[in-house]
Design a protein around this motif. Structure first.
Motif, PDB file in Angstrom:
ATOM      1  N   LEU A  83      18.448 -23.449 -12.430  1.00 31.82           N
ATOM      2  CA  LEU A  83      19.163 -22.982 -13.614  1.00 31.82           C
ATOM      3  C   LEU A  83      19.595 -24.151 -14.498  1.00 31.82           C
ATOM      4  CD1 LEU A  83      21.376 -20.151 -12.096  1.00 31.82           C
ATOM      5  CD2 LEU A  83      19.382 -19.887 -13.564  1.00 31.82           C
ATOM      6  N   LYS A  84      20.051 -25.231 -13.875  1.00 31.81           N
ATOM      7  CA  LYS A  84      20.480 -26.399 -14.641  1.00 31.81           C
ATOM      8  C   LYS A  84      19.300 -27.016 -15.395  1.00 31.81           C
ATOM      9  CE  LYS A  84      23.174 -29.163 -12.402  1.00 31.81           C
ATOM     10  NZ  LYS A  84      23.678 -30.232 -11.526  1.00 31.81           N
ATOM     11  N   HIS A  85      18.157 -27.114 -14.720  1.00 26.27           N
ATOM     12  CA  HIS A  85      16.966 -27.683 -15.365  1.00 26.27           C
ATOM     13  C   HIS A  85      16.515 -26.821 -16.533  1.00 26.27           C
ATOM     14  CE1 HIS A  85      13.210 -29.789 -15.842  1.00 26.27           C
ATOM     15  NE2 HIS A  85      12.567 -28.638 -15.729  1.00 26.27           N
ATOM     16  N   ARG A  86      16.470 -25.489 -16.322  1.00 24.47           N
ATOM     17  CA  ARG A  86      16.061 -24.584 -17.400  1.00 24.47           C
ATOM     18  C   ARG A  86      17.027 -24.650 -18.577  1.00 24.47           C
ATOM     19  NH1 ARG A  86      12.131 -20.548 -15.930  1.00 24.47           N
ATOM     20  NH2 ARG A  86      12.458 -19.835 -18.054  1.00 24.47           N
ATOM     21  N   TRP A  87      18.335 -24.711 -18.275  1.00 23.91           N
ATOM     22  CA  TRP A  87      19.340 -24.794 -19.330  1.00 23.91           C
ATOM     23  C   TRP A  87      19.139 -26.070 -20.150  1.00 23.91           C
ATOM     24  CZ3 TRP A  87      22.854 -22.065 -21.878  1.00 23.91           C
ATOM     25  CH2 TRP A  87      23.812 -22.744 -22.609  1.00 23.91           C
ATOM     26  N   ASN A  88      18.971 -27.197 -19.463  1.00 27.56           N
ATOM     27  CA  ASN A  88      18.761 -28.462 -20.175  1.00 27.56           C
ATOM     28  C   ASN A  88      17.488 -28.424 -21.009  1.00 27.56           C
ATOM     29  OD1 ASN A  88      21.102 -29.569 -19.165  1.00 27.56           O
ATOM     30  ND2 ASN A  88      20.084 -30.509 -17.418  1.00 27.56           N
ATOM     31  N   GLN A  89      16.456 -27.784 -20.501  1.00 30.03           N
ATOM     32  CA  GLN A  89      15.203 -27.652 -21.227  1.00 30.03           C
ATOM     33  C   GLN A  89      15.403 -26.825 -22.498  1.00 30.03           C
ATOM     34  OE1 GLN A  89      12.236 -25.727 -18.839  1.00 30.03           O
ATOM     35  NE2 GLN A  89      10.723 -27.273 -19.304  1.00 30.03           N
ATOM     36  N   GLU A  90      16.127 -25.709 -22.383  1.00 29.77           N
ATOM     37  CA  GLU A  90      16.382 -24.863 -23.551  1.00 29.77           C
ATOM     38  C   GLU A  90      17.243 -25.587 -24.584  1.00 29.77           C
ATOM     39  OE1 GLU A  90      15.203 -21.835 -24.342  1.00 29.77           O
ATOM     40  OE2 GLU A  90      13.954 -21.905 -22.560  1.00 29.77           O
ATOM     41  N   VAL A  91      18.258 -26.307 -24.131  1.00 34.94           N
ATOM     42  CA  VAL A  91      19.113 -27.051 -25.068  1.00 34.94           C
ATOM     43  C   VAL A  91      18.300 -28.138 -25.769  1.00 34.94           C
ATOM     44  CG1 VAL A  91      21.085 -28.634 -25.213  1.00 34.94           C
ATOM     45  CG2 VAL A  91      21.266 -26.538 -23.891  1.00 34.94           C
ATOM     46  N   GLY A  92      17.431 -28.814 -25.037  1.00 35.36           N
ATOM     47  CA  GLY A  92      16.572 -29.833 -25.655  1.00 35.36           C
ATOM     48  C   GLY A  92      15.637 -29.233 -26.695  1.00 35.36           C
ATOM     49  N   ASN A  93      15.026 -28.084 -26.365  1.00 36.72           N
ATOM     50  CA  ASN A  93      14.150 -27.416 -27.337  1.00 36.72           C
ATOM     51  C   ASN A  93      14.925 -26.994 -28.568  1.00 36.72           C
ATOM     52  OD1 ASN A  93      11.956 -27.686 -25.645  1.00 36.72           O
ATOM     53  ND2 ASN A  93      12.141 -25.639 -24.790  1.00 36.72           N
ATOM     54  N   PHE A  94      16.131 -26.458 -28.376  1.00 37.16           N
ATOM     55  CA  PHE A  94      16.957 -26.032 -29.500  1.00 37.16           C
ATOM     56  C   PHE A  94      17.323 -27.229 -30.378  1.00 37.16           C
ATOM     57  CE2 PHE A  94      21.171 -25.149 -31.325  1.00 37.16           C
ATOM     58  CZ  PHE A  94      20.836 -24.065 -32.112  1.00 37.16           C
ATOM     59  N   ARG A  96      15.675 -30.045 -30.727  1.00 41.56           N
ATOM     60  CA  ARG A  96      14.475 -30.490 -31.460  1.00 41.56           C
ATOM     61  C   ARG A  96      14.183 -29.564 -32.636  1.00 41.56           C
ATOM     62  NH1 ARG A  96      13.016 -32.093 -26.459  1.00 41.56           N
ATOM     63  NH2 ARG A  96      12.058 -30.130 -25.860  1.00 41.56           N
ATOM     64  N   ASN A  97      14.333 -28.257 -32.426  1.00 45.48           N
ATOM     65  CA  ASN A  97      14.101 -27.309 -33.514  1.00 45.48           C
ATOM     66  C   ASN A  97      15.113 -27.479 -34.631  1.00 45.48           C
ATOM     67  OD1 ASN A  97      11.908 -26.205 -32.243  1.00 45.48           O
ATOM     68  ND2 ASN A  97      13.048 -24.525 -31.326  1.00 45.48           N
ATOM     69  N   VAL A  98      16.372 -27.669 -34.287  1.00 42.78           N
ATOM     70  CA  VAL A  98      17.410 -27.853 -35.299  1.00 42.78           C
ATOM     71  C   VAL A  98      17.158 -29.135 -36.078  1.00 42.78           C
ATOM     72  CG1 VAL A  98      19.868 -28.374 -35.589  1.00 42.78           C
ATOM     73  CG2 VAL A  98      19.165 -26.485 -34.146  1.00 42.78           C
ATOM     74  N   HIS A  99      16.791 -30.181 -35.375  1.00 40.31           N
ATOM     75  CA  HIS A  99      16.556 -31.472 -36.034  1.00 40.31           C
ATOM     76  C   HIS A  99      15.319 -31.418 -36.929  1.00 40.31           C
ATOM     77  CE1 HIS A  99      16.836 -35.744 -36.655  1.00 40.31           C
ATOM     78  NE2 HIS A  99      15.578 -35.881 -36.282  1.00 40.31           N
ATOM     79  N   GLY A 100      14.321 -30.656 -36.546  1.00 38.92           N
ATOM     80  CA  GLY A 100      13.069 -30.622 -37.297  1.00 38.92           C
ATOM     81  C   GLY A 100      13.016 -29.577 -38.398  1.00 38.92           C
ATOM     82  N   ASN A 101      14.008 -28.722 -38.509  1.00 37.76           N
ATOM     83  CA  ASN A 101      13.992 -27.663 -39.525  1.00 37.76           C
ATOM     84  C   ASN A 101      14.326 -28.200 -40.905  1.00 37.76           C
ATOM     85  OD1 ASN A 101      13.215 -25.416 -38.167  1.00 37.76           O
ATOM     86  ND2 ASN A 101      15.264 -24.638 -37.820  1.00 37.76           N
ATOM     87  N   ARG A 102      13.745 -27.532 -41.906  1.00 38.44           N
ATOM     88  CA  ARG A 102      14.171 -27.745 -43.288  1.00 38.44           C
ATOM     89  C   ARG A 102      15.167 -26.638 -43.582  1.00 38.44           C
ATOM     90  NH1 ARG A 102      10.414 -26.903 -47.269  1.00 38.44           N
ATOM     91  NH2 ARG A 102      12.090 -27.479 -48.671  1.00 38.44           N
ATOM     92  N   TRP A 103      16.415 -27.002 -43.775  1.00 37.30           N
ATOM     93  CA  TRP A 103      17.468 -26.008 -43.902  1.00 37.30           C
ATOM     94  C   TRP A 103      17.402 -25.276 -45.238  1.00 37.30           C
ATOM     95  CZ3 TRP A 103      19.440 -24.145 -39.817  1.00 37.30           C
ATOM     96  CH2 TRP A 103      19.472 -24.923 -38.663  1.00 37.30           C
TER      97      TRP A 103
END
Length: 124
Positions: A83-94, A96-103
């Motif tokens: 669960l900890k690994h999956r959570w960290n993976q989801e937070v990392g993906n989120f 990256r998506n937030v950083h890469g978005n054009r707001w």
């Protein structure tokens, strides 16, 4: 605005419950698989053909010491670790998506969606 916030909060609650359920189910299945493999090894050891005919060839079975059990437990993957690994993976993906978005484009899409909803509601 109450409909939209209620809709999205219900969607978030439903997806999070589904995600947690699936993750716990997967971890349980992995634990069951490990236990079944362990039991198969024990049955194979008990039913070893060489030991059945000649006890000199019977495989030696040494009971595990407490240190070996502890080290084996430390090597095993627990539900908490999964669960900890999956959570960290989801937070990392989120992140990256937030950083890469054009707001600006997100804002424009939200405005277009809001306009479409208001047109649809006013039509009725």
């Amino acid at each position: 605005m109450n409909f939209v916030s209620g809709f999205f909060s219900g969607f978030a609650l439903t997806t999070s419950v589904l995600y947690i359920t699936i993750t716990v189910h997967r971890a349980t299945r992995l634990e069951q698989r490990r236990q079944i493999r362990e039991q198969v090894d024990q049955i194979n050891w008990l039913a070893a053909s060489a030991g059945a005919y000649d006890r000199r060839f019977f495989p030696e079975h040494k009971p595990r010491s407490l240190e070996e059990k502890k080290s084996q437990k430390e090597d095993q993957i627990t539900i908490k670790d999964v669960l900890k690994h999956r959570w960290n993976q989801e937070v990392g993906n989120f992140a990256r998506n937030v950083h890469g978005n054009r707001w600006e484009s997100v804002k424009e899409a939200a405005c277009r969606g809001w306009e479409d909803i208001t047109r649809w509601v006013k039509k009725d």
